[in-house]
Scaffold this motif. Structure first.
Motif, mmCIF file in Angstrom:
data_model
loop_
_atom_site.group_PDB
_atom_site.id
_atom_site.type_symbol
_atom_site.label_atom_id
_atom_site.label_comp_id
_atom_site.label_asym_id
_atom_site.label_seq_id
_atom_site.Cartn_x
_atom_site.Cartn_y
_atom_site.Cartn_z
ATOM 1 N N ARG A 1 -13.889 11.317 -6.747
ATOM 2 C CA ARG A 1 -14.528 9.997 -6.829
ATOM 3 C C ARG A 1 -16.018 10.167 -7.155
ATOM 4 O O ARG A 1 -16.847 10.318 -6.263
ATOM 5 N N GLU B 1 0.820 -1.219 0.000
ATOM 6 C CA GLU B 1 0.000 0.000 0.000
ATOM 7 C C GLU B 1 0.852 1.268 0.000
ATOM 8 O O GLU B 1 0.390 2.339 -0.403
ATOM 9 N N ARG C 1 1.040 9.307 -4.149
ATOM 10 C CA ARG C 1 0.158 10.452 -3.851
ATOM 11 C C ARG C 1 0.955 11.572 -3.193
ATOM 12 O O ARG C 1 0.776 12.747 -3.520
ATOM 13 N N ASP D 1 -12.203 8.111 2.214
ATOM 14 C CA ASP D 1 -11.918 6.711 1.882
ATOM 15 C C ASP D 1 -13.135 5.851 2.200
ATOM 16 O O ASP D 1 -13.603 5.066 1.366
ATOM 17 N N TYR E 1 -3.551 9.715 7.840
ATOM 18 C CA TYR E 1 -2.736 8.870 6.959
ATOM 19 C C TYR E 1 -1.256 9.221 7.035
ATOM 20 O O TYR E 1 -0.400 8.344 6.943
ATOM 21 N N GLU F 1 -7.146 5.779 -10.970
ATOM 22 C CA GLU F 1 -7.247 4.401 -10.478
ATOM 23 C C GLU F 1 -8.666 4.108 -10.028
ATOM 24 O O GLU F 1 -9.399 5.011 -9.625
ATOM 25 N N VAL G 1 0.997 3.300 -3.372
ATOM 26 C CA VAL G 1 -0.016 4.295 -3.754
ATOM 27 C C VAL G 1 0.061 5.509 -2.832
ATOM 28 O O VAL G 1 -0.068 6.655 -3.272
ATOM 29 N N LEU G 2 0.351 5.263 -1.559
ATOM 30 C CA LEU G 2 0.487 6.400 -0.628
ATOM 31 C C LEU G 2 1.699 7.245 -1.013
ATOM 32 O O LEU G 2 1.640 8.482 -1.007
ATOM 33 N N ARG H 1 -12.024 14.119 -2.099
ATOM 34 C CA ARG H 1 -11.334 13.628 -0.908
ATOM 35 C C ARG H 1 -9.920 14.200 -0.853
ATOM 36 O O ARG H 1 -9.174 14.073 -1.830
ATOM 37 N N ILE I 1 -11.395 2.831 -7.317
ATOM 38 C CA ILE I 1 -11.300 3.033 -5.863
ATOM 39 C C ILE I 1 -11.075 1.714 -5.125
ATOM 40 O O ILE I 1 -10.712 1.708 -3.966
#
Ligand code: NAD
Ligand code: IPM
Ligand code: MG
Length: 347
Positions: A101, A84, A91, A242, A136, A272, A87-88, A129, A274
């Protein structure tokens, strides 16, 4: 048109290849697709979920098409090495702070959502978002207390400028839609949310045409299933967004339908679905690729200004669903490739 393609783990490669077929079918001028490793696949190959060369590929491109990352077999790794983090990391490193979204009900699916059809058919909303802050990315840790109990913590915080830029993203999105913005927070409990609310009110002065409202996140979760048609644009923090977006996906039928755009200032973006890597169905050829195909449409619209091509893809997906071609997630029997073929045929 240099597009980085990071397929990732689980169903990521399966759904991404269908979106790539759609892009290739459009005869886009100068289309160049550059693949890179991310997630568990990258960890196994390079020892890191987001290798430097992958980040370089992303930086050299105008947009990134991203599948999904996540591999339960790697959950024992230290957090910074888990899939993960790809992707974090993308970003954060690429400054992708605004995650759009959208959720709307496609014709023919009104009876297939988790809501009553008359409620479901009213949905046409956009969740904006925040993607670079919140709990996070705050300081986090785990320690053992003197009495032997373990304690974990994650710092939730937002700075004013971080809220201000996502507020502008929310208001600008509302200006292009129904001019209603609902800011979702937990200001009755959290200082982070109080600041969030204060900044939303301050920025609202610059958008007098937009009607701003505020809602606590628990109520928003309830209203999303009770009266979802009342929402136009929802602007919210990283964690709440999220959760609410996964919830919104079932309000319109399936998580296999929800696309997203993660945007920086300017035209660069990462696109991407969700959903995640769905290990429970990976490798079976049954994942719904529509969320990823619709993400490619968002890419053409936001990063390349190709509105007509974006609409062509969205119409082809809508026509496929209207023709009754559905994956198992929507009670149908079409496989990943069959859905891809059906969308291509309608393009
Ligand atoms: N952006 C991302 O890469 C991303 C997003 C969410 C979760 N994840 C990761 O994915 C892994 C699995 O997480 P999870 O199971 O909580 O969430 P998930 O979204 O992967 O799957 C949840 C459920 O939805 C189903 N589903 C998801 N996408 C589908 C599709 N396209 N078609 C049909 N069914 C679909 C799955 O089969 C599963 O039953 C975890 O490692 C998680 O961290 C990654
Ligand atoms: C995989 C995970 C880090 C990610 C998130 O929480 O943002 C995912 O759930 C998403 O919605 O993109
Ligand atoms: Mg999520």
């Amino acid at each position: 048109m240099r597009i980085a393609v990071f397929a990732g783990d689980g169903i990521g490669p399966e759904v991404t290849s269908e979106a790539v077929r759609v892009l290739q079918a459009l005869d886009l001028p100068g289309l160049e697709l550059v693949e890179g490793d991310v997630g568990g696949a990258a960890y196994r190959k390079h020892g890191h979920p987001l290798p430097a060369e992958t980040l370089d590929i992303a930086r050299s491109a105008e947009a990134v098409l991203f599948g999904a990352v996540g591999d339960f077999d790697l959950d024992h790794l230290e957090r910074h090495l888990r899939p993960e983090q790809a992707v974090l990391g993308l970003r954060k490193e690429l400054g992708l702070f605004a995650n759009l979204r959208p959720a709307r009900v496609f014709k023919g699916l009104e009876d297939l959502t988790s809501l009553r059809p008359e409620v479901a058919q009213t949905i046409d909303l956009l969740i904006v978002r925040e993607l670079n802050g919140d709990v996070y990315f705050g300081e986090k840790g785990m320690r053992t207390l003197e009495d032997g109990r373990r304690q974990g913590w994650d710092m939730m915080s937002y700075a004013e400028d971080e809220v201000r830029r996502i507020a502008h993203a929310g208001f600008k999105a509302a200006m292009t839609r129904g001019k209603k913005l609902c800011s979702v927070d937990k200001a009755n409990v959290l200082e982070t949310s109080q600041l969030w609310r204060d900044v939303m009110i301050e920025v609202a002065a610059e958008y007098p045409e937009v009607e701003l409202s505020h809602m606590y996140v628990d109520n928003a979760a309830m209203q999303l299933v009770k009266n979802p048609g009342a929402f136009d644009v929802v602007v919210t923090g990283n964690l709440f967004g999220d959760i609410l977006s996964d919830q919104a996906s079932m309000c319109v039928g399936s998580i296999g339908l929800l696309a997203s755009a993660s945007l920086a200032e300017g035209t660069f973006g990462l696109y991407e679905p969700i959903h995640g890597s769905a290990p429970d169905i990976a490798g079976k050829g049954i994942a719904n690729p529509m969320a990823t195909i619709l993400s490619a449409a968002m890419m053409l619209r936001h990063s390349f200004g190709m509105e007509a091509e974006a609409v062509r893809i969205e119409d082809a997906v809508a026509a496929t669903l209207a023709a009754g071609i559905k994956g198992g997630d929507l009670g149908g029997s079409a496989g990943t490739k069959e859905i891809g073929d059906a969308v291509l045929a309608r393009l």
